[in-house]
Design an enzyme around this catalytic site. Structure first.
Site, PDB file in Angstrom:
ATOM      1  N   THR A 158       0.837  -1.200   0.000  1.00 38.93           N
ATOM      2  CA  THR A 158       0.000   0.000   0.000  1.00 38.93           C
ATOM      3  C   THR A 158       0.874   1.253   0.000  1.00 38.93           C
ATOM      4  O   THR A 158       1.952   1.258   0.610  1.00 38.93           O
ATOM      5  CB  THR A 158      -0.945   0.030   1.215  1.00 38.93           C
ATOM      6  OG1 THR A 158      -1.468   1.368   1.385  1.00 38.93           O
ATOM      7  CG2 THR A 158      -0.232  -0.358   2.489  1.00 38.93           C
ATOM      8  N   SER A 206      -1.386   3.001  10.552  1.00 41.90           N
ATOM      9  CA  SER A 206      -2.363   2.168  11.280  1.00 41.90           C
ATOM     10  C   SER A 206      -1.710   0.800  11.481  1.00 41.90           C
ATOM     11  O   SER A 206      -0.703   0.478  10.849  1.00 41.90           O
ATOM     12  CB  SER A 206      -3.660   2.000  10.481  1.00 41.90           C
ATOM     13  OG  SER A 206      -3.458   1.094   9.402  1.00 41.90           O
ATOM     14  N   TYR A 256      -2.880  -1.882  10.458  1.00 42.75           N
ATOM     15  CA  TYR A 256      -2.961  -2.534   9.145  1.00 42.75           C
ATOM     16  C   TYR A 256      -1.796  -2.096   8.246  1.00 42.75           C
ATOM     17  O   TYR A 256      -1.096  -2.932   7.676  1.00 42.75           O
ATOM     18  CB  TYR A 256      -4.285  -2.188   8.456  1.00 42.75           C
ATOM     19  CG  TYR A 256      -4.170  -2.228   6.953  1.00 42.75           C
ATOM     20  CD1 TYR A 256      -4.002  -3.433   6.283  1.00 42.75           C
ATOM     21  CD2 TYR A 256      -4.147  -1.044   6.205  1.00 42.75           C
ATOM     22  CE1 TYR A 256      -3.842  -3.466   4.912  1.00 42.75           C
ATOM     23  CE2 TYR A 256      -3.992  -1.075   4.838  1.00 42.75           C
ATOM     24  CZ  TYR A 256      -3.838  -2.280   4.190  1.00 42.75           C
ATOM     25  OH  TYR A 256      -3.655  -2.310   2.840  1.00 42.75           O
ATOM     26  N   HIS A 257      -1.593  -0.797   8.107  1.00 43.20           N
ATOM     27  CA  HIS A 257      -0.500  -0.339   7.247  1.00 43.20           C
ATOM     28  C   HIS A 257       0.844  -0.864   7.759  1.00 43.20           C
ATOM     29  O   HIS A 257       1.731  -1.209   6.974  1.00 43.20           O
ATOM     30  CB  HIS A 257      -0.481   1.189   7.176  1.00 43.20           C
ATOM     31  CG  HIS A 257      -1.637   1.783   6.416  1.00 43.20           C
ATOM     32  ND1 HIS A 257      -2.742   2.307   7.038  1.00 43.20           N
ATOM     33  CD2 HIS A 257      -1.866   1.914   5.087  1.00 43.20           C
ATOM     34  CE1 HIS A 257      -3.596   2.750   6.116  1.00 43.20           C
ATOM     35  NE2 HIS A 257      -3.095   2.519   4.930  1.00 43.20           N
ATOM     36  N   LYS A 265       1.654  -4.292   6.469  1.00 41.86           N
ATOM     37  CA  LYS A 265       2.175  -4.313   5.103  1.00 41.86           C
ATOM     38  C   LYS A 265       3.666  -3.947   5.088  1.00 41.86           C
ATOM     39  O   LYS A 265       4.434  -4.453   4.253  1.00 41.86           O
ATOM     40  CB  LYS A 265       1.400  -3.325   4.224  1.00 41.86           C
ATOM     41  CG  LYS A 265      -0.061  -3.687   4.016  1.00 41.86           C
ATOM     42  CD  LYS A 265      -0.242  -4.784   2.967  1.00 41.86           C
ATOM     43  CE  LYS A 265      -1.689  -4.878   2.515  1.00 41.86           C
ATOM     44  NZ  LYS A 265      -1.914  -5.947   1.539  1.00 41.86           N
TER      45      LYS A 265
END
Lengths: 403, 403
Positions: free
Chosen positions: B144, B179, B181-182, B185
């Site tokens: 991302t 975040s 989530y980020h 990644k």
């Protein structure tokens, strides 16, 4: 101050807990004894005969008059961790409670996944526990110099100012870790930095070099307090292994050319660095990074130093160059900054002084406990499956016969 | 070529699987339907009425004559993943099978830990499976643009040349994800880079921008093939949400000032980028990074564009500024490079052309399915515990009455 040491039964953790206790801090240890379990799994043991934690703590209390509180459990169990912090209410938490051996993480998929899940989840749990229970508590987290890898530029302490296309910013120093273990520490660093930003937590990431030695003033006070001395191919650090090898007349096992250069420090400096970090906490919202080492050496330089020390003791020490089991540059630029802890008062012990007194003497004293089958690397980075346990068992049989 | 799409029942995955199949590639989907499960957990649903995967696949086969193979299971289950790859033997694996919503990862500790463990372990498993079963297989991994954060310098594609103290090196671009989530990644990217180095794997990390739209040529061929259109506060992407809001006369919900600038792309470009990456694989040992987006906009610019599009359709669209639930710069420099996919042949669809045809039309067509209770952000970055599920339930009751 009240300081909680997660992983306080391990190599750095035990020395740190005693040092902080001796300085008058109120100390609690959190540990689940996984480190001792890994010795059983691998069929290895510390050169020094360490005592069970309960006996260690009893001996310390009798000798020093200081009690160290103990919470037995796993930091990946949030309810346990939260209840321990709720009960002890520390001002600083020192987090050593991770799987810390690169070769262990490289054995196979299960060990890689275990290492990353264990380390990342333990640290995430700790961040949430601090946020929910003690938001002003200072996190002192053990990182590693291995997070940086070996870039062709000077390594700064955590951040670097980058000028690019006419603009500039101070950004996290790029990371090039060299094992699934080192990667787990990079993951931790990113996670911690984020929580400092969103929740205003205060954290210090100590990117520690390779630690050597076992004798701290506290551990030396009684045989029951003796610290670990790992020299095996998985958990052993290079200088400890070289000294154990010299003590039994085994050639020093240099991986490849030995040009691999790293930062090193005496365990007596580890414990002092931790106290310095605790006494000078990061500000709320600050993610502070210190490079925690005192000198840098190549592996071959270390081998030559051990050789010279052996000569002083009348021992003949040879050096073997093995194929490196790792994938790493064997000849590279390395210049890592490490002034922040010095600026805060660290007075380093230097290897030239410590080698004979704090390393060779221990190795010689316990030479009868040396198992030469533990010396040779069995975990290869280029393989996805290393049969560490089985190969060790047969190697131990094969190598024990000629002795 | 033979291409395996992990997460092929999801938003990008489904569109990609159909596109690749339509181009004559042999396609297999691996999915465990967790994405559908999360809709149930959160009490939300896609604006478009998507069909169960079995019916989607049957409709596609009938319409196109192409069969897509299906493996139902979880990539965090190594034995399952390995057997699927062993059976299908792809030349490229496209990995969408991760938890991909920042707000979902920020709900509370369990969701943060789940997101990181699920994503990191799935990718580790995939790396080991490729190494052990198909070492020449090309990994096409969805990253991302959020991995980079918003630095005050130009964002390069994965790497940056740094001049420092008279020396220079090309290093991974520093990461400042916003975040849990980020962060997952970023962890993945570091893990993949390492395995390219030690095992010679070939990998392309596609740092994708925010995707918008739902209509691809393939999905448009039959109602049974329709793709997801998420507009809720957790899984919805900003442009989809704005269009759904415009369609039902709800003010567009801009977080804060709306100066947050990001890279965006049309889902029709997502699917083409994936094929370009597959057809032009990374070299063995190469960890290649492409920034996969076509235009950059601030959130407020997007709101104004939707407002203007609404005006063309005779709708009155208002803009609300809400307190941002996130911790992010609301006014910042942003200039991210994105030329590598263009150099390989990508011909972008631009938002100005797509907004009416591929977004507003869908939102208006399904406006009766819009649930306005899904619009408002309920997950706050500064909180460690968000009661997402319960608050949504009561909010839905409260908000459904005035309609």
């Amino acid at each position: 101050m009240r300081i909680c040491v997660l992983g306080g039964d391990g190599y750095c953790g035990w020395a740190t807990a005693l040092y902080l206790s001796s300085k008058g801090h109120e100390v609690a240890i959190v540990d689940n004894f996984l480190r001792r379990q890994w010795d059983h799994e691998l069929g290895v043991q510390t050169l020094t005969p360490i005592q069970p934690l309960a006996q260690r703590l009893a001996a310390w209390q009798e000798l020093s008059g200081h009690a160290i509180e103990l919470f037995v459990g796993d930091v990946t169990d949030y309810e346990f961790l939260a209840s321990a912090l709720e009960s002890f209410r520390p001002s600083a938490v020192v987090h050593f409670a991770e799987q810390r051996a690169a070769p262990y993480s490289m054995i196979d998929r299960k060990h890689a996944v275990f290492t990353q899940v264990n380390n990342v989840v333990g640290t995430l749990n700790l961040l949430f526990a601090i946020r929910e229970i003690l938001p002003d508590c200072h996190l002192v987290k053990l990182g590693t110099m291995g997070e940086y890898g070996t870039p062709n530029i000077d390594i700064e302490e955590g951040y670097i100012k980058i000028e690019h296309n006419g603009r500039s910013d101070v950004l996290p120093f790029p990371k090039q870790p060299g094992s699934f273990y080192h990667l787990s520490k990079v993951h931790d660093s990113h996670n911690i930095a984020f929580t400092c930003k969103i929740w205003g937590l205060r954290a210090t990431d100590l990117n520690q070099g390779v630690v050597y030695g076992t004798v701290t003033e506290e551990c030396a006070q009684d045989e029951a307090l003796i610290n670990r001395f790992d020299y095996d191919d998985v958990f052993g650090t290079v200088l400890n292994r070289f000294c154990a090898q010299a003590a039994v007349g085994h050639p020093l096992t240099v991986y490849g050319k030995g040009g691999q250069t790293r930062g090193f420090l005496d365990i007596r400096d580890t414990v002092r660095c931790i106290e310095i970090a605790c006494l000078n906490p990061a500000n709320p919202g600050e993610f502070r990074v210190f490079n925690q080492f005192t000198e840098q050496f190549s592996v071959l330089e270390l081998a030559h130093m051990v050789q010279a020390a052996g000569r002083q003791l009348g021992m003949r020490v040879e050096i073997d160059h093995l194929d490196s089991p790792r994938v790493e540059a064997q000849d590279h630029y390395y210049n890592a900054k490490h002034s922040k802890l010095i600026d805060l008062g660290l007075q380093p012990h230097y290897l030239s002084d410590a080698l004979l007194d704090s390393l060779m003497n221990i190795a010689i004293r316990y030479q009868d406990r040396v198992d030469a089958a533990q010396f040779l690397p069995q975990v290869k980075w280029r393989e996805a499956r290393n049969q560490r346990t089985r190969r060790n068992a047969s190697a131990a049989v094969a190598l024990s016969e000629p002795r």
